[in-house]
Write a protein that holds these residues in place. Structure first.
Motif, PDB file in Angstrom:
ATOM      1  N   TYR A 360      15.687  33.164   9.440  1.00 53.06           N
ATOM      2  CA  TYR A 360      15.539  34.270   8.502  1.00 53.06           C
ATOM      3  C   TYR A 360      14.909  33.746   7.214  1.00 53.06           C
ATOM      4  O   TYR A 360      15.309  32.692   6.701  1.00 53.06           O
ATOM      5  N   VAL A 361      13.915  34.478   6.682  1.00 51.44           N
ATOM      6  CA  VAL A 361      13.235  34.084   5.454  1.00 51.44           C
ATOM      7  C   VAL A 361      13.319  35.238   4.469  1.00 51.44           C
ATOM      8  O   VAL A 361      12.994  36.380   4.798  1.00 51.44           O
ATOM      9  N   ALA A 362      13.794  34.938   3.243  1.00 56.04           N
ATOM     10  CA  ALA A 362      13.883  35.955   2.189  1.00 56.04           C
ATOM     11  C   ALA A 362      13.254  35.412   0.925  1.00 56.04           C
ATOM     12  O   ALA A 362      13.300  34.203   0.664  1.00 56.04           O
ATOM     13  N   PRO A 363      12.665  36.273   0.110  1.00 54.71           N
ATOM     14  CA  PRO A 363      12.059  35.800  -1.144  1.00 54.71           C
ATOM     15  C   PRO A 363      13.116  35.613  -2.223  1.00 54.71           C
ATOM     16  O   PRO A 363      14.206  36.168  -2.155  1.00 54.71           O
ATOM     17  N   LEU A 364      12.776  34.829  -3.238  1.00 54.97           N
ATOM     18  CA  LEU A 364      13.601  34.716  -4.432  1.00 54.97           C
ATOM     19  C   LEU A 364      13.020  35.684  -5.448  1.00 54.97           C
ATOM     20  O   LEU A 364      11.976  35.438  -6.027  1.00 54.97           O
ATOM     21  N   THR A 365      13.708  36.818  -5.646  1.00 53.92           N
ATOM     22  CA  THR A 365      13.102  37.890  -6.432  1.00 53.92           C
ATOM     23  C   THR A 365      13.939  38.325  -7.627  1.00 53.92           C
ATOM     24  O   THR A 365      13.588  39.267  -8.308  1.00 53.92           O
ATOM     25  N   SER A 366      15.059  37.676  -7.901  1.00 47.84           N
ATOM     26  CA  SER A 366      15.901  38.113  -9.007  1.00 47.84           C
ATOM     27  C   SER A 366      16.541  36.910  -9.677  1.00 47.84           C
ATOM     28  O   SER A 366      16.338  35.762  -9.283  1.00 47.84           O
TER      29      SER A 366
END
Length: 545
Positions: A360-366
Motif C-alpha cells: 500500500y502506498v499513500a502520500p504525505l499530505t498533512s
C-alpha cells in the motif's frame, strides 16, 4: 507479534474513508498462492529483499515450493532449503551477525521435500547458513527451544528472543532470553508468553500475555511501564520522529484507567489513548507508523453503521479511517521504501484477488506526523537561593526550530530542551512551538513553583550524596542518607528526560549500584527525589575502555 484466534468484538462508531490519493500495488503473478489458505505472519526487509514468513507452501504462478519462508526482491521469489515443517508458522525474522534467524512454532527445518528430512535442533528457532545453503541449529550449550519463539530484536550486540518457550533443553528460560552468537543468556523471567519486543530510547520493551508493558533495566530485572493494561499486548512500533512507542492488542484500558481503542501511546513519561477512547475496534494484531499516521491491522473485518470495512485502518489524529477493503484479518505490517507491506489471511483487496500479502502506498499530505509534547521531571519545584531551575524537554529531535515561552514573561530559548529559572511562586504553563518544514505546532507543560519553607533545606551536602566513578567506563555507585519520615527515590534518565530506571530509597544510609554500562548514550543523568521534589541532579559521562 502474530496472533491466534480471538473473539471479535464489534464497535459502534463511524469510520470515515480516505479521500486522499492512495494506491494498492498488486503482486500479480508473484503473489502467494497455490494453497487454499495461506497466511503471512512475519515480514523483514534488508537491501533489495523482503523476507516473508508463513504458513504458506508456494509462491508465484509457477508454484515455487518455499514452505513458510521465502524472500522477494521486487522481481522474483527465492526459496531457502525447503523451509519448515508443520506447527504455527514463522513468526519472526531478523539478521544478527551476518546470519539470518527465523523464530516461530515450527517443528523443524528441512532441506529436502521429504517431510521426515528434519534438521536436528531446529525446532522453533533456526538460522540460515548462506555459504552452505542450509538451515542449521543455533549453536548453544543448552539445547533447542521447547516452544515458539514469537519475536526477535537486536539490543547491545545481543539477539533478544521472546515467545512461549519455558526452557532451552531442560534449563528454564521463562519466555525471554538473550543470545550472544555463542550461547543463551538469562536476562530474567516473564509472567506470561511474550508476543512483542521493541527497542525504545535505548531499552528493550516486552509485551504479551500479561497485564503490563515490561522494560529491561539490566541483569535479570524488568520493571513495569506505567500501570496495568486489561488484556494482552500483541505488537509494538516506534515513531522515531516524535519518539513515541505504540502498542496494540486485545486491551481496552492502559495505565489502570485510560480507555483506548485497542492501541495506546507511551511517550516516555506517561500513557496516552489512541482513537476516540471508547474501547472500540476488534483486537489489534499489528501496528505501524507510516507517513505520519498510525496504521493498525485488525483480527477480522467489521461492519460499522451498516458499512463494510476491511481489517486495515488508520488513525489520522482525528478519525479512524478505512484503508481499502481487505476481506479477512491482518497479522503483520512493515514499512519498506515508502511502502506499507501488509500480511495476513486475506484473499481479496478492494474486491480483487490478492492472497495473504499486499503493498500500500499513500502520500504525505498533512501535518499529522508532527506531534510535539513538552515534559518536565516533576510537577512541583521549590525556590532555593532565589530561584527554582526547571528543565523542560521536547520530544521532536528532528524538527527545524523550537521556541519556548515559560509563562512568566521569560522566553527566547530556541533549543529542543530548555532550562528556565523561576523566581516567584505560582502556577506557570510553559509552551514550546515546534516548526518542521511548513508545519507549526505547539505543546504545553504546567509546573507549580513554591517557596521552600517549614523545614530544614535538603541539599547534596545534607544528604551526603556521592556518585562515583564519574566519568565511568562501567557502572556507577550512588551513596546518600535519607532523613527519617521521608520518601525518596533515585531516578536515572536520558538527556531527553525519559526515565531509564527508578530505585526506592530507605530511611538512613543507601548505597546503590546503577547499570551505567548498559546505558547507550554518552551522557545520562542521576537525580535524587525526596517527597516528590528534585534535590540533586548529576550528569554521568561514559567513556570507552
Amino acid at each position: 507479534m502474530k496472533a491466534k484466534g480471538l473473539i471479535a468484538i464489534y464497535f459502534s462508531f463511524f469510520i470515515f474513508h480516505f479521500s486522499l490519493s492512495q494506491t494498492w500495488v498488486p503482486f500479480g503473478k508473484d503473489t502467494i498462492g497455490c494453497h487454499p489458505s495461506p497466511k503471512v505472519a512475519s515480514l523483514y526487509h534488508e537491501g533489495d529483499s523482503v523476507f516473508v514468513g508463513g504458513p504458506f507452501l508456494y509462491v508465484s504462478d509457477s508454484c515455487l515450493f518455499v514452505c513458510e519462508f521465502g524472500s522477494y526482491n521486487g522481481n522474483s521469489w527465492r526459496k531457502y532449503g525447503d523451509g519448515f515443517y508443520n506447527g504455527e508458522a514463522v513468526q519472526s525474522i531478523i539478521r544478527y551477525h551476518d546470519k539470518l534467524y527465523a523464530g516461530g512454532g515450527f517443528n523443524w527445518a528441512k532441506n529436502h521435500l521429504s517431510l521426515w528430512d528434519s534438521i536436528g535442533g531446529t525446532s522453533n528457532f533456526a538460522r540460515w547458513n548462506e555459504s552452505q545453503s542450509t538451515w542449521e541449529a543455533v549453536p548453544n550449550s543448552y539445547g533447542r527451544a521447547t516452544q515458539a519463539v514469537s519475536d526477535l530484536v537486536l539490543f547491545n550486540d545481543w539477539l533478544i528472543l521472546g515467545g512461549a518457550f519455558h526452557t532451552f533443553g531442560t534449563t528454564n528460560f521463562w519466555s525471554i532470553a538473550a543470545y550472544n552468537d555463542t550461547d543463551y543468556i538469562n536476562i530474567g523471567a516473564m509472567p506470561g508468553d511474550v508476543r512483542a519486543l521493541e527497542v525504545y530510547n535505548g531499552s528493550v520493551y516486552a509485551g504479551g500475555i500479561f497485564f503490563t508493558l515490561k522494560k529491561y533495566v539490566g541483569g535479570t530485572t524488568w520493571e513495569d511501564v506505567g500501570g496495568h493494561v486489561n488484556y494482552y499486548i500483541q505488537d509494538m512500533c516506534v515513531d522515531t520522529f516524535n519518539n513515541f512507542l505504540y502498542i496494540t492488542g486485545g486491551f481496552t484500558i492502559v495505565d489502570d484507567s485510560i480507555v483506548t481503542d485497542r492501541a495506546a501511546l507511551w511517550n516516555g513519561y506517561y500513557w496516552e489513548k489512541v482513537g476516540y477512547g471508547i474501547g472500540g475496534l476488534n483486537d489489534g494484531l499489528a501496528i505501524a507508523d507510516y507517513k505520519g499516521n498510525l496504521y493498525m491491522g485488525l483480527f477480522t473485518t467489521d461492519s460499522v453503521n451498516g458499512e463494510y470495512v476491511g481489517s486495515l485502518i488508520c488513525w489520522d489524529g482525528e478519525n479512524w479511517v478505512s484503508v481499502g477493503h481487505l476481506n479477512y484479518g491482518l497479522q503483520v505490517l512493515k514499512e519498506y521504501r515508502d511502502t506499507l507491506w501488509v500480511g495476513g489471511v486475506f484473499t481479496e483487496v478492494d474486491g480483487q484477488p490478492q492472497k495473504a500479502i499486499a503493498r500500500y502506498v499513500a502520500p504525505l499530505t498533512s501535518c499529522n506526523y508532527l506531534k510535539p509534547r513538552a515534559f518536565a521531571l516533576a510537577d512541583t519545584f521549590f525556590i532555593t537561593a532565589g530561584n527554582a531551575p526547571v528543565q523542560f524537554f521536547n520530544n521532536n529531535a528532528y524538527a527545524d526550530a523550537w521556541q519556548w515561552d515559560f509563562g512568566d514573561g521569560g522566553s527566547g530559548a530556541s533549543t529542543k530542551d530548555a532550562t528556565h529559572n523561576y523566581t516567584l511562586p505560582g502556577t506557570y504553563t510553559a509552551t514550546v512551538t515546534v516548526t518542521h518544514d511548513s508545519c507549526v505546532k505547539t505543546a504545553q507543560r504546567t509546573v507549580v513553583i513554591q517557596y521552600n519553607v517549614g523545614e530544614k533545606e535538603l541539599t547534596r551536602e545534607s544528604l551526603g550524596f556521592k556518585l562515583y566513578p564519574n566519568p565511568t567506563s562501567g557502572d556507577v555507585t550512588v551513596e546518600c542518607t535519607l532523613p527519617a519520615n521521608k520518601i525518596g527515590e533515585i531516578k536515572t534518565h536520558q538527556t531527553n528526560g525519559t526515565t531509564l530506571s527508578q530505585y526506592p530509597l530507605s530511611p538512613g544510609f543507601n548505597k546503590i549500584t546503577l547499570p551505567a554500562s548498559q546505558w547507550k548514550e554518552r551522557f545520562s543523568f542521576v537525580s535524587v527525589f525526596v517527597d516528590g521534589r528534585i534535590v540533586v541532579t548529576e550528569k554521568v559521562v561514559k567513556i570507552k575502555n
